[in-house]
Design an enzyme around this catalytic site. Structure first.
Site, PDB file in Angstrom:
ATOM      1  N   THR A  18      31.708  15.902  29.330  1.00 23.67           N
ATOM      2  CA  THR A  18      30.396  15.721  29.950  1.00 23.67           C
ATOM      3  C   THR A  18      29.348  15.294  28.936  1.00 23.67           C
ATOM      4  O   THR A  18      28.439  14.525  29.263  1.00 23.67           O
ATOM      5  CB  THR A  18      29.951  17.021  30.643  1.00 23.67           C
ATOM      6  N   SER A  64      37.818  16.667  30.076  1.00 27.76           N
ATOM      7  CA  SER A  64      38.658  17.715  29.472  1.00 27.76           C
ATOM      8  C   SER A  64      39.533  18.446  30.475  1.00 27.76           C
ATOM      9  O   SER A  64      40.464  19.152  30.082  1.00 27.76           O
ATOM     10  CB  SER A  64      37.806  18.717  28.687  1.00 27.76           C
ATOM     11  N   THR A  97      33.650  20.793  28.728  1.00 29.37           N
ATOM     12  CA  THR A  97      33.507  22.245  28.840  1.00 29.37           C
ATOM     13  C   THR A  97      34.701  22.909  29.528  1.00 29.37           C
ATOM     14  O   THR A  97      35.001  24.074  29.270  1.00 29.37           O
ATOM     15  CB  THR A  97      32.235  22.613  29.632  1.00 29.37           C
ATOM     16  N   ASP A  98      35.409  22.183  30.409  1.00 29.70           N
ATOM     17  CA  ASP A  98      36.406  22.828  31.262  1.00 29.70           C
ATOM     18  C   ASP A  98      37.542  23.477  30.479  1.00 29.70           C
ATOM     19  O   ASP A  98      38.023  24.545  30.858  1.00 29.70           O
ATOM     20  CB  ASP A  98      36.973  21.825  32.265  1.00 29.70           C
TER      21      ASP A  98
END
Length: 326
Positions: A18, A64, A97-98
């Protein structure tokens, strides 16, 4: 790309996410495409970084959620390469972030870095009205230059988290990461680091052997992640065992269970896991609770995750099953 032959060089490796995302509308923080902006452009967008001894390299450009062994291999190899250079003080990795917590734990487990490796990210795309990526990137570069810091940490929303404890706990807010009971290691405040805990001693691992084991593996050994819950049964586990019986080389070699409470299991699921254990499948219990850990006691049938979250326990078990893993 700057290559200053000093001990203050910091290397920034981009993997997408992101932080590198773009949306057609600056007010849209959800409908963006991740991994659109190159890491060099991200650095250029942060004026305080100009003039520092920075190098950058684009290792990948993905969302990710799609992270896997192929990118992990390239990333681990490049991190190891740069950390071995005398002039490099630390490495920063821009990441989605995932799965940031999984990549952080992977690099910590495989490399046990003796210099700072700092993961950073964003919850808003680069095209947002108020992106959080530039500040996170600046903070990460500052942390990567911290004397005495070693190992993998994550920096986001002003907080510094260890690889072992960091987890994504919110789906949308910029303060998306937490370290559970351990709490953050420290914070970055107007360019200064304030530590809440003493810097941990470097953790020594067989980095050369572990990196070789990873780089030569065509795939990670299969470890499934299942969840215990009300009205659970063992069909998923029994299905995995049935598939193993149909394969020349059984795919599922381990199972991590996100248990209720202190490692408790629904009786039907426990029965299926007993069958898996009897068939040579390693079983590890973690807790699905956001805080706390599985506290072991005498008579436990299955091993506990030693405080790791379910996703990190899955990764650790998979790595431990690699040939020549030390």
């Amino acid at each position: 790309m700057v290559n200053a032959k000093t001990r203050s060089v910091r290397v920034v490796l981009g993997t997408g996410g992101t932080i590198a995302g773009r949306a057609a509308d600056a007010a849209d923080n959800v409908g963006y495409v991740a991994g659109e902006v190159g890491v060099g452009d991200l650095l250029q967008a942060v004026p305080p970084l100009q003039g520092l001894s920075l190098e950058w390299e684009q290792v990948a450009q993905i969302d990710s959620k799609d992270m896997g062994l192929a990118v992990w291999k390239r990333l681990a190899e490049r991190v190891a390469h740069h950390l071995a250079r005398d002039e490099v003080q630390g490495v920063v990795i821009t990441h989605g972030t995932d799965t940031l917590e999984e990549t952080a734990w992977f690099l910590q487990t495989v490399l046990g870095p003796q210099k700072p490796v700092v993961m950073t990210c964003a919850m808003r795309p680069a095209s947002a009205l108020v992106p959080d990526g530039p500040q996170n990137l600046l903070d990460a570069v500052i942390v990567a230059g911290c004397p005495g810091l070693s190992g993998v940490v994550a920096v986001a929303a002003g907080s510094i988290h260890s690889a072992a404890h960091v987890s994504k706990v919110h789906s949308y807010r910029v303060e998306a990461f937490d370290s559970g009971d351990a709490g953050p290691m420290g914070s970055v405040e107007e360019g200064e680091i304030r530590w809440f805990q003493p810097l941990p001693a470097p953790i020594r691992v067989s980095a050369v052997a572990r990196l070789k084991a990873v780089l030569t593996a065509p795939a990670l050994p299969g470890v499934a992640l299942v969840v215990s819950h009300a009205d659970a049964d063992g069909r998923v586990v029994l299905g995995l065992l049935a598939l193993n019986g149909m394969e020349k080389e059984p795919r599922t070699r381990g199972i991590v269970v996100a248990c209720t409470g202190n490692g408790t299991l629904h009786a039907d699921l426990a029965g299926a896991l007993e069958q898996a254990h009897a068939n040579g499948v390693k079983v590890v219990r973690a807790t699905r609770c956001a805080r706390g850990r599985v506290v072991p006691h005498a008579g436990d049938r299955f091993a506990d995750s030693a405080g790791l979250s379910p996703v990190k326990a899955r990764l650790s078990l998979s790595l431990s099953l690699l040939p020549d893993w030390h």
